[in-house]
Design a protein around this motif. Structure first.
Motif, short mmCIF file in Angstrom:
data_model
loop_
_atom_site.label_atom_id
_atom_site.label_comp_id
_atom_site.label_asym_id
_atom_site.label_seq_id
_atom_site.Cartn_x
_atom_site.Cartn_y
_atom_site.Cartn_z
N ASP A 166 91.93 1.33 -30.31
CA ASP A 166 90.54 1.44 -29.88
C ASP A 166 90.04 2.88 -29.98
N LEU A 167 90.87 3.82 -29.53
CA LEU A 167 90.47 5.22 -29.56
C LEU A 167 90.29 5.70 -31.00
N ILE A 168 91.25 5.39 -31.86
CA ILE A 168 91.14 5.81 -33.26
C ILE A 168 89.91 5.20 -33.91
N TYR A 169 89.67 3.93 -33.62
CA TYR A 169 88.53 3.23 -34.21
C TYR A 169 87.21 3.87 -33.78
N ARG A 170 87.13 4.28 -32.53
CA ARG A 170 85.89 4.87 -32.03
C ARG A 170 85.69 6.31 -32.52
N ILE A 171 86.79 7.01 -32.80
CA ILE A 171 86.67 8.36 -33.33
C ILE A 171 86.31 8.33 -34.81
N LEU A 172 86.96 7.47 -35.57
CA LEU A 172 86.68 7.35 -37.00
C LEU A 172 85.48 6.42 -37.21
N GLN A 173 84.41 6.76 -36.55
CA GLN A 173 83.16 6.00 -36.59
C GLN A 173 82.22 6.67 -37.60
N PRO A 174 81.85 5.97 -38.68
CA PRO A 174 80.98 6.60 -39.68
C PRO A 174 79.58 6.91 -39.17
N ASP A 175 79.11 6.17 -38.17
CA ASP A 175 77.80 6.43 -37.58
C ASP A 175 77.94 7.60 -36.62
N VAL A 176 77.38 8.75 -36.99
CA VAL A 176 77.58 9.96 -36.19
C VAL A 176 76.99 9.84 -34.79
N ILE B 170 83.84 14.86 -27.49
CA ILE B 170 85.15 15.33 -27.02
C ILE B 170 85.41 14.95 -25.57
N ASP B 171 84.38 14.95 -24.73
CA ASP B 171 84.57 14.55 -23.33
C ASP B 171 84.95 13.08 -23.23
N GLU B 172 84.38 12.25 -24.10
CA GLU B 172 84.69 10.81 -24.09
C GLU B 172 86.12 10.57 -24.57
N ILE B 173 86.58 11.39 -25.51
CA ILE B 173 87.96 11.28 -25.97
C ILE B 173 88.92 11.60 -24.82
N LEU B 174 88.65 12.70 -24.12
CA LEU B 174 89.54 13.13 -23.04
C LEU B 174 89.54 12.17 -21.86
N SER B 175 88.47 11.39 -21.70
CA SER B 175 88.40 10.44 -20.59
C SER B 175 88.79 9.03 -21.01
N PRO C 59 88.20 -4.40 -31.55
CA PRO C 59 88.29 -3.42 -30.47
C PRO C 59 87.89 -4.03 -29.15
N GLU C 60 88.61 -3.66 -28.10
CA GLU C 60 88.26 -4.18 -26.79
C GLU C 60 86.87 -3.69 -26.42
N PRO C 61 86.09 -4.53 -25.74
CA PRO C 61 84.73 -4.10 -25.36
C PRO C 61 84.77 -2.81 -24.59
N GLY C 62 83.84 -1.94 -24.86
CA GLY C 62 83.83 -0.67 -24.15
C GLY C 62 82.44 -0.06 -24.18
N PRO C 63 82.21 0.88 -23.30
CA PRO C 63 80.90 1.52 -23.22
C PRO C 63 80.62 2.36 -24.45
N ASP C 64 79.40 2.36 -24.89
CA ASP C 64 78.97 3.23 -25.98
C ASP C 64 78.12 4.36 -25.43
N LYS C 65 78.24 4.55 -24.10
CA LYS C 65 77.43 5.56 -23.43
C LYS C 65 77.92 6.95 -23.79
N LYS C 66 77.02 7.91 -23.78
CA LYS C 66 77.38 9.29 -24.06
C LYS C 66 77.81 9.98 -22.77
N SER C 67 78.64 11.00 -22.92
CA SER C 67 79.12 11.73 -21.76
C SER C 67 78.04 12.67 -21.23
N ALA C 68 78.35 13.28 -20.09
CA ALA C 68 77.36 14.15 -19.48
C ALA C 68 77.07 15.37 -20.35
N THR C 69 78.11 15.87 -21.02
CA THR C 69 77.93 17.00 -21.92
C THR C 69 77.62 16.47 -23.31
#
Length: 377
Positions: A247-257, A263-268, A308-318
């Motif tokens: 899931d993490l790899i899939y969300r990082i290698l996302q062609p839609d920028v 980086i905060d979403e990766i760390l959390s 991928p398991e369902p997950g938030p597409d929300k942006k982090s605070a930063t």
């Protein structure tokens, strides 16, 4: 006065040669003050090209003097002699680099990969918070200390991000880095956020850590770009990766920028934070669903599509600044020839500078995992 004598006067006993290029070399040395071995990059201004002297070297020196993070190679001292030689004293990666480590030992266990990836991600967050982008993240630039901890190195192509009058990051237009680690927007010549580009490279590195191979074959850039833009990722079945890791790899290698993780979403993310892993499934079920399903292609073996398991597409605070000036990706667009030509123009700059801070190795290249060709502009 030769290098050994100059270093001796500064308290360093010069050791073996670690690498050499046309106008730079890297030596090991023992620091009488620090009481341990260091790496010394020696650059001869008289032999270096103008582009390097006017753009790359000043940026690197400025940035190296700013950085102080446990997962970034330390710079202990920088000095220059009257005859035009620059000496950069830095931490030595005594266990070599991550690429050679994986080539020798194979893919990392997820627990080991999690530790190293967390160290790397923490280093990138530190840089991004300072508005510094690395722009050449790859396994060869990740050194390992005596305890096999990650040390991010080689800031030769790093730069400070510029902001407009409204405080928004200015998009970049240049190709910089290695094609195998390059994001699709960079290969297409689309104006891009350099921080978001660094994130894509993180995803490639994580894939290599847990799979022991490259996620994309860069021998055919046109085909690689098409696969990237279709969001197709091959997770080899025999690796038995957890769904959280995929899931993490899939969300990082996302062609839609606009949907690629920050980086905060990766760390959390639940995979990176072990304490959050037990809550991962419950949390994602509560927060929503993803709209895309990746298509997997196993090498020689057909594998059922992984959802991928369902997950938030929300942006982090930063948040990074919105991509208002960035055009939408055209599915039919191809890498721009002028971009690749311009990248090749400065290739000699990179090849002329030896890899820094690591002991030399005689390991032969083999298999699909190989050093990336670096291009710059």
């Amino acid at each position: 006065m030769d290098d050994a004598a100059i270093l001796k006067r500064r308290g360093y006993i010069m050791g073996i040669n670690l690498g050499e290029g046309s106008y730079a070399k890297v030596k090991s040395a023992y620091s009488e003050r620090l009481k341990f071995n260091v790496a010394v990059k020696i650059i001869d201004r008289k032999k270096a090209p103008t582009d390097f002297l006017e753009k790359f070297l000043p940026r690197e020196i400025e940035i190296l003097t700013m950085l102080n993070h446990r997962s970034i190679v330390k710079t202990y001292e920088i000095f220059e002699t009257s005859d035009g030689k620059v000496y950069i004293i830095m931490e030595l990666g005594v266990q070599g680099d991550l690429l050679e480590f994986i080539k020798t030992r194979g893919a990392l266990h997820e627990d080991d990969a999690r530790k190293k990836f967390h160290q790397l991600s923490s280093a990138i967050k530190y840089c991004h918070d300072l508005d510094i982008v690395h722009r050449d993240l790859k396994c060869e630039n990740l050194l390992l200390d005596k305890d096999y901890n990650i040390k991010l190195s080689d800031f030769g192509f790093a730069k400070r991000c510029l902001r407009d009058d409204n405080g928004r990051l200015i998009l970049s237009k240049t190709f910089c880095g290695s094609a195998a680690y390059a994001a699709p927007e960079v290969l297409q010549g689309i104006p891009y956020q350099p921080k978001v580009y660094d994130i894509w490279s993180l995803g490639v590195i994580l894939y290599i850590m847990v799979c022991g191979s490259m996620p994309y074959d860069d021998s055919n850039i046109k085909k690689m770009l098409r696969i990237q833009k279709e969001h197709r990722i091959n997770f080899p079945r025999f690796k038995n990766l957890t769904s959280e890791c995929k899931d993490l790899i899939y969300r990082i290698l996302q062609p839609d920028v606009n949907r690629r993780l920050h980086i905060d979403e990766i760390l959390s993310h639940g995979w990176v934070q072990p304490k959050a892993r037990l809550l991962f499934s419950a949390a994602i079920d509560k927060d929503g669903e993803t709209s895309a399903t990746p298509i997997l292609e196993a090498s020689g073996v057909q594998e059922s599509p992984w959802t991928p398991e369902p997950g938030p597409d929300k942006k982090s605070a930063t948040k990074l600044e919105p991509q208002e000036a960035q055009p939408e990706m055209n599915p039919e667009s191809q890498p721009k020839e002028e971009i690749l030509q311009e990248a090749s123009r400065l290739l000699d700059i990179r090849s002329a500078v030896p890899m820094e801070g690591r002991p030399s190795r005689d390991t032969e290249e083999g298999g699909a995992l190989k050093p990336a060709d670096t291009h710059t502009s």
